[in-house]
Design a protein around this motif. Structure first.
Motif, PDB file in Angstrom:
ATOM      1  N   LYS A  18      67.729  59.529  19.661  1.00  0.00           N
ATOM      2  CA  LYS A  18      67.550  58.331  18.847  1.00  0.00           C
ATOM      3  C   LYS A  18      66.927  57.174  19.639  1.00  0.00           C
ATOM      4  N   CYS A  19      67.045  57.214  20.956  1.00  0.00           N
ATOM      5  CA  CYS A  19      66.552  56.106  21.790  1.00  0.00           C
ATOM      6  C   CYS A  19      65.027  56.146  21.881  1.00  0.00           C
ATOM      7  N   ASN A  20      64.404  54.992  21.628  1.00  0.00           N
ATOM      8  CA  ASN A  20      62.946  54.917  21.752  1.00  0.00           C
ATOM      9  C   ASN A  20      62.516  54.021  22.914  1.00  0.00           C
ATOM     10  N   GLY A  21      63.474  53.602  23.733  1.00  0.00           N
ATOM     11  CA  GLY A  21      63.154  52.803  24.915  1.00  0.00           C
ATOM     12  C   GLY A  21      62.813  51.361  24.620  1.00  0.00           C
ATOM     13  N   CYS A  22      63.325  50.792  23.527  1.00  0.00           N
ATOM     14  CA  CYS A  22      62.966  49.422  23.129  1.00  0.00           C
ATOM     15  C   CYS A  22      63.517  48.366  24.077  1.00  0.00           C
ATOM     16  N   ARG A  23      64.542  48.687  24.845  1.00  0.00           N
ATOM     17  CA  ARG A  23      65.152  47.824  25.858  1.00  0.00           C
ATOM     18  C   ARG A  23      65.933  46.642  25.261  1.00  0.00           C
ATOM     19  N   THR A  24      66.245  46.703  23.971  1.00  0.00           N
ATOM     20  CA  THR A  24      67.067  45.662  23.364  1.00  0.00           C
ATOM     21  C   THR A  24      68.448  45.620  24.020  1.00  0.00           C
ATOM     22  N   CYS A  25      68.966  46.776  24.393  1.00  0.00           N
ATOM     23  CA  CYS A  25      70.274  46.839  25.054  1.00  0.00           C
ATOM     24  C   CYS A  25      70.265  46.039  26.360  1.00  0.00           C
ATOM     25  N   GLU A  26      69.174  46.141  27.108  1.00  0.00           N
ATOM     26  CA  GLU A  26      69.062  45.402  28.364  1.00  0.00           C
ATOM     27  C   GLU A  26      69.098  43.893  28.110  1.00  0.00           C
ATOM     28  N   MET A  27      68.338  43.459  27.117  1.00  0.00           N
ATOM     29  CA  MET A  27      68.262  42.029  26.820  1.00  0.00           C
ATOM     30  C   MET A  27      69.610  41.478  26.354  1.00  0.00           C
ATOM     31  N   ALA A  28      70.300  42.240  25.486  1.00  0.00           N
ATOM     32  CA  ALA A  28      71.605  41.795  24.985  1.00  0.00           C
ATOM     33  C   ALA A  28      72.604  41.678  26.140  1.00  0.00           C
ATOM     34  N   ARG A  47      73.455  45.122  33.023  1.00  0.00           N
ATOM     35  CA  ARG A  47      74.303  46.203  33.534  1.00  0.00           C
ATOM     36  C   ARG A  47      73.990  47.526  32.848  1.00  0.00           C
ATOM     37  N   ILE A  48      73.026  47.494  31.952  1.00  0.00           N
ATOM     38  CA  ILE A  48      72.510  48.725  31.348  1.00  0.00           C
ATOM     39  C   ILE A  48      71.004  48.647  31.499  1.00  0.00           C
ATOM     40  N   ARG A  49      70.399  49.721  31.947  1.00  0.00           N
ATOM     41  CA  ARG A  49      68.958  49.709  32.179  1.00  0.00           C
ATOM     42  C   ARG A  49      68.334  50.950  31.571  1.00  0.00           C
ATOM     43  N   PRO A 109      75.908  44.380  43.978  1.00  0.00           N
ATOM     44  CA  PRO A 109      75.909  45.334  42.869  1.00  0.00           C
ATOM     45  C   PRO A 109      76.446  44.736  41.568  1.00  0.00           C
ATOM     46  N   LEU A 110      75.847  45.157  40.449  1.00  0.00           N
ATOM     47  CA  LEU A 110      76.299  44.766  39.117  1.00  0.00           C
ATOM     48  C   LEU A 110      76.962  45.977  38.476  1.00  0.00           C
ATOM     49  N   LYS A 111      78.127  45.795  37.896  1.00  0.00           N
ATOM     50  CA  LYS A 111      78.832  46.920  37.277  1.00  0.00           C
ATOM     51  C   LYS A 111      79.121  46.597  35.822  1.00  0.00           C
ATOM     52  N   CYS A 112      78.924  47.561  34.957  1.00  0.00           N
ATOM     53  CA  CYS A 112      79.214  47.374  33.529  1.00  0.00           C
ATOM     54  C   CYS A 112      80.707  47.105  33.362  1.00  0.00           C
ATOM     55  N   ASP A 113      81.024  46.023  32.665  1.00  0.00           N
ATOM     56  CA  ASP A 113      82.420  45.680  32.400  1.00  0.00           C
ATOM     57  C   ASP A 113      82.731  45.786  30.908  1.00  0.00           C
ATOM     58  N   MET A 114      81.852  46.462  30.169  1.00  0.00           N
ATOM     59  CA  MET A 114      82.003  46.622  28.719  1.00  0.00           C
ATOM     60  C   MET A 114      82.100  45.263  28.033  1.00  0.00           C
ATOM     61  N   CYS A 115      81.431  44.264  28.602  1.00  0.00           N
ATOM     62  CA  CYS A 115      81.384  42.907  28.042  1.00  0.00           C
ATOM     63  C   CYS A 115      82.785  42.306  27.871  1.00  0.00           C
ATOM     64  N   GLU A 116      83.585  42.451  28.907  1.00  0.00           N
ATOM     65  CA  GLU A 116      84.916  41.842  28.855  1.00  0.00           C
ATOM     66  C   GLU A 116      84.772  40.342  28.670  1.00  0.00           C
ATOM     67  N   SER A 117      85.529  39.824  27.751  1.00  0.00           N
ATOM     68  CA  SER A 117      85.484  38.387  27.474  1.00  0.00           C
ATOM     69  C   SER A 117      86.765  37.978  26.773  1.00  0.00           C
ATOM     70  N   CYS A 126      75.443  45.644  24.151  1.00  0.00           N
ATOM     71  CA  CYS A 126      74.341  46.610  24.114  1.00  0.00           C
ATOM     72  C   CYS A 126      74.456  47.505  22.885  1.00  0.00           C
ATOM     73  N   VAL A 127      75.687  47.871  22.540  1.00  0.00           N
ATOM     74  CA  VAL A 127      75.904  48.732  21.365  1.00  0.00           C
ATOM     75  C   VAL A 127      75.605  47.941  20.089  1.00  0.00           C
ATOM     76  N   GLN A 128      76.059  46.688  20.042  1.00  0.00           N
ATOM     77  CA  GLN A 128      75.785  45.842  18.876  1.00  0.00           C
ATOM     78  C   GLN A 128      74.286  45.663  18.661  1.00  0.00           C
ATOM     79  N   ALA A 129      73.541  45.537  19.760  1.00  0.00           N
ATOM     80  CA  ALA A 129      72.110  45.236  19.660  1.00  0.00           C
ATOM     81  C   ALA A 129      71.248  46.461  19.360  1.00  0.00           C
ATOM     82  N   CYS A 130      71.768  47.657  19.580  1.00  0.00           N
ATOM     83  CA  CYS A 130      70.961  48.883  19.406  1.00  0.00           C
ATOM     84  C   CYS A 130      70.710  49.138  17.921  1.00  0.00           C
ATOM     85  N   GLN A 131      69.475  48.910  17.504  1.00  0.00           N
ATOM     86  CA  GLN A 131      69.118  49.050  16.089  1.00  0.00           C
ATOM     87  C   GLN A 131      68.922  50.503  15.665  1.00  0.00           C
ATOM     88  N   HIS A 132      68.786  51.405  16.629  1.00  0.00           N
ATOM     89  CA  HIS A 132      68.548  52.812  16.318  1.00  0.00           C
ATOM     90  C   HIS A 132      69.819  53.655  16.422  1.00  0.00           C
TER      91      HIS A 132
END
Length: 182
Positions: A18-28, A47-49, A109-117, A126-132
């Motif tokens: 399903k991924c088309n490489g749009c990089r929206t996840c990176e921006m979010a 933290r996602i590339r 180093p940057l580590k994914c923290d699953m957007c802890e807030s 990144c999951v919210q932003a993924c349109q595909h």
């Protein structure tokens, strides 16, 4: 065998079909982790590339995991649905072999923290932003052995390693910055 405890395991699955490489996840991700939040869109702070190999039509979203001081010696190749992927295509480890997942200013180093807030997000940005719908968030509870308490000598060894790599001033600045975030 040690005591078993329940642990919540959170993961983000990637559907490469399903991924088309749009990089929206990176921006979010970059916007969420900017300071102040949403003030910039620097994908190098994400933290996602997206691992892109246009020659082989590879588009793989990879999350940053742990830091490794040493480069791995694995150079395996995987063939999935007729497309060839290198082992690094799926690896989220921050290592000397590549520049992914390193803070551009400090090199830390940057580590994914699953957007802890606070308040917590239902799903990472990144999951919210993924349109595909290539990224999906899952949470489950598993039984694992209780972790041993970190011994002070082990912690000192880890800090000495970071000081050797980045210098005391950079490490102190990073700790101070993290303390401000809470």
């Amino acid at each position: 065998m040690g005591e078993l405890v329940k642990k919540k395991v959170r993961t983000i699955k990637v559907d490469i079909d399903k991924c088309n490489g749009c990089r929206t996840c990176e921006m979010a991700c970059a916007a969420f982790h900017a300071s102040p939040r949403y003030s910039s869109l620097n994908p190098y702070r994400s933290r996602i590339r997206m691992i892109i190999n246009e020659q082989n039509d590879e588009w793989v979203a990879v999350r940053a995991t742990d830091y490794s001081k040493a480069e791995c010696d694995g150079r395996r190749t995987y063939t999935i649905k007729g497309r060839e992927f290198s082992e690094c295509s799926f690896c989220g480890t921050i290592c000397p072999a590549r520049d992914l997942f390193k803070e551009p200013d400090s090199g830390l180093p940057l580590k994914c923290d699953m957007c802890e807030s606070d308040p917590p997000l239902e799903v990472p940005m990144c999951v919210q932003a993924c349109q595909h719908e290539a990224l999906t968030y899952e949470e489950k509870e598993v039984w694992v052995e209780a972790e041993e308490q970190v011994k002070p000598a082990e912690m000192e060894l880890s800090l000495k390693s970071l000081i050797d790599k980045y210098g005391l001033e950079k490490l102190a600045n990073t700790v101070a910055r993290m303390a401000q975030k809470g």
